[in-house]
Scaffold this motif. Sequence first.
Motif, PDB file in Angstrom:
ATOM      1  N   GLY A  98       0.716  -1.121   0.009  1.00  0.00           N
ATOM      2  CA  GLY A  98       0.129   0.082  -0.038  1.00  0.00           C
ATOM      3  C   GLY A  98       0.876   1.243   0.052  1.00  0.00           C
ATOM      4  O   GLY A  98       2.222   0.971   0.266  1.00  0.00           O
ATOM      5  N   PRO A  99       0.264   2.410  -0.305  1.00  0.00           N
ATOM      6  CA  PRO A  99       1.140   3.561  -0.309  1.00  0.00           C
ATOM      7  C   PRO A  99       1.965   3.943   0.729  1.00  0.00           C
ATOM      8  O   PRO A  99       3.075   4.633   0.736  1.00  0.00           O
ATOM      9  CB  PRO A  99       0.350   4.798  -0.790  1.00  0.00           C
ATOM     10  CG  PRO A  99      -1.221   4.043  -0.416  1.00  0.00           C
ATOM     11  CD  PRO A  99      -1.017   2.386  -0.625  1.00  0.00           C
ATOM     12  N   ASP A 100       1.465   3.643   2.039  1.00  0.00           N
ATOM     13  CA  ASP A 100       2.086   3.838   3.253  1.00  0.00           C
ATOM     14  C   ASP A 100       2.656   2.620   3.846  1.00  0.00           C
ATOM     15  O   ASP A 100       3.156   2.688   5.270  1.00  0.00           O
ATOM     16  CB  ASP A 100       1.006   4.691   4.105  1.00  0.00           C
ATOM     17  CG  ASP A 100       0.517   5.794   3.592  1.00  0.00           C
ATOM     18  OD1 ASP A 100       1.053   6.766   2.997  1.00  0.00           O
ATOM     19  OD2 ASP A 100      -0.745   6.209   4.009  1.00  0.00           O
ATOM     20  N   ALA A 101       2.718   1.499   3.135  1.00  0.00           N
ATOM     21  CA  ALA A 101       3.377   0.404   3.978  1.00  0.00           C
ATOM     22  C   ALA A 101       4.701   0.355   3.706  1.00  0.00           C
ATOM     23  O   ALA A 101       5.421   1.119   3.033  1.00  0.00           O
ATOM     24  CB  ALA A 101       2.621  -0.875   3.047  1.00  0.00           C
ATOM     25  N   ALA A 102       5.344  -0.190   4.759  1.00  0.00           N
ATOM     26  CA  ALA A 102       7.115  -0.373   4.818  1.00  0.00           C
ATOM     27  C   ALA A 102       7.381  -1.270   3.818  1.00  0.00           C
ATOM     28  O   ALA A 102       6.544  -2.116   3.345  1.00  0.00           O
ATOM     29  CB  ALA A 102       7.190  -0.775   6.187  1.00  0.00           C
ATOM     30  N   PRO A 103       8.280  -1.354   3.321  1.00  0.00           N
ATOM     31  CA  PRO A 103       9.154  -2.175   2.129  1.00  0.00           C
ATOM     32  C   PRO A 103       9.070  -3.618   2.860  1.00  0.00           C
ATOM     33  O   PRO A 103       9.120  -3.622   4.148  1.00  0.00           O
ATOM     34  CB  PRO A 103      10.426  -1.902   1.990  1.00  0.00           C
ATOM     35  CG  PRO A 103      10.634  -0.495   2.635  1.00  0.00           C
ATOM     36  CD  PRO A 103       9.456  -0.230   3.437  1.00  0.00           C
ATOM     37  N   PRO A 104       9.037  -4.695   2.353  1.00  0.00           N
ATOM     38  CA  PRO A 104       9.046  -6.037   2.606  1.00  0.00           C
ATOM     39  C   PRO A 104      10.561  -6.204   3.304  1.00  0.00           C
ATOM     40  O   PRO A 104      11.397  -5.561   2.937  1.00  0.00           O
ATOM     41  CB  PRO A 104       8.763  -6.904   1.502  1.00  0.00           C
ATOM     42  CG  PRO A 104       8.976  -6.069   0.220  1.00  0.00           C
ATOM     43  CD  PRO A 104       8.846  -4.695   0.779  1.00  0.00           C
ATOM     44  N   PRO A 105      10.452  -7.379   4.204  1.00  0.00           N
ATOM     45  CA  PRO A 105      11.856  -7.601   4.800  1.00  0.00           C
ATOM     46  C   PRO A 105      13.047  -7.778   3.598  1.00  0.00           C
ATOM     47  O   PRO A 105      12.705  -8.095   2.552  1.00  0.00           O
ATOM     48  CB  PRO A 105      11.805  -8.816   5.412  1.00  0.00           C
ATOM     49  CG  PRO A 105      10.349  -9.077   5.730  1.00  0.00           C
ATOM     50  CD  PRO A 105       9.661  -8.179   4.409  1.00  0.00           C
TER      51      PRO A 105
END
Length: 152
Positions: A98-105
Amino acid sequence: MPRSSEVFNLTFDATDPRRLAEFWALALGYQVEPPPDGFASWEEALAAWNVPKEDWDSASAVIDPDGVLPRVYFQRVPEEKTAKNRVHLDVRAWRRSGPDAAPPPLAQRRAAVEAKVAELVAAGATVVGPVEEYDNFWIILLDPEDNEFCVV
């Protein structure tokens, strides 16, 4: 507000515009630009426009299938590439949820980068090498005409 594809093109000088267009269509998830309405092929359009046959392979372009992102144009030039790019593309191998989501690990991003690199190497790219800084990982590559880019 105009779409970015109406504001600017990104242009590459090329020896073989069609080959680069096909490579970058794969790299970016784009498609080779179809011929204009009313023409079954680019050859048909170019013949109708009286473009000499020896110039038919002088250009090609790729477009975002959603029509939102910039068009990328490839034009044939007589000279070979002689120096490092001063501008390059970073091809994102992963998407945020999502636009405010953190990048994946990092491990998940690394796997996505490595998978995309394998796909692009099979299509003609050359690996220059990986880079890891802090919590970032990317791989530097060359396209089929030695233009530098990164898969991030």
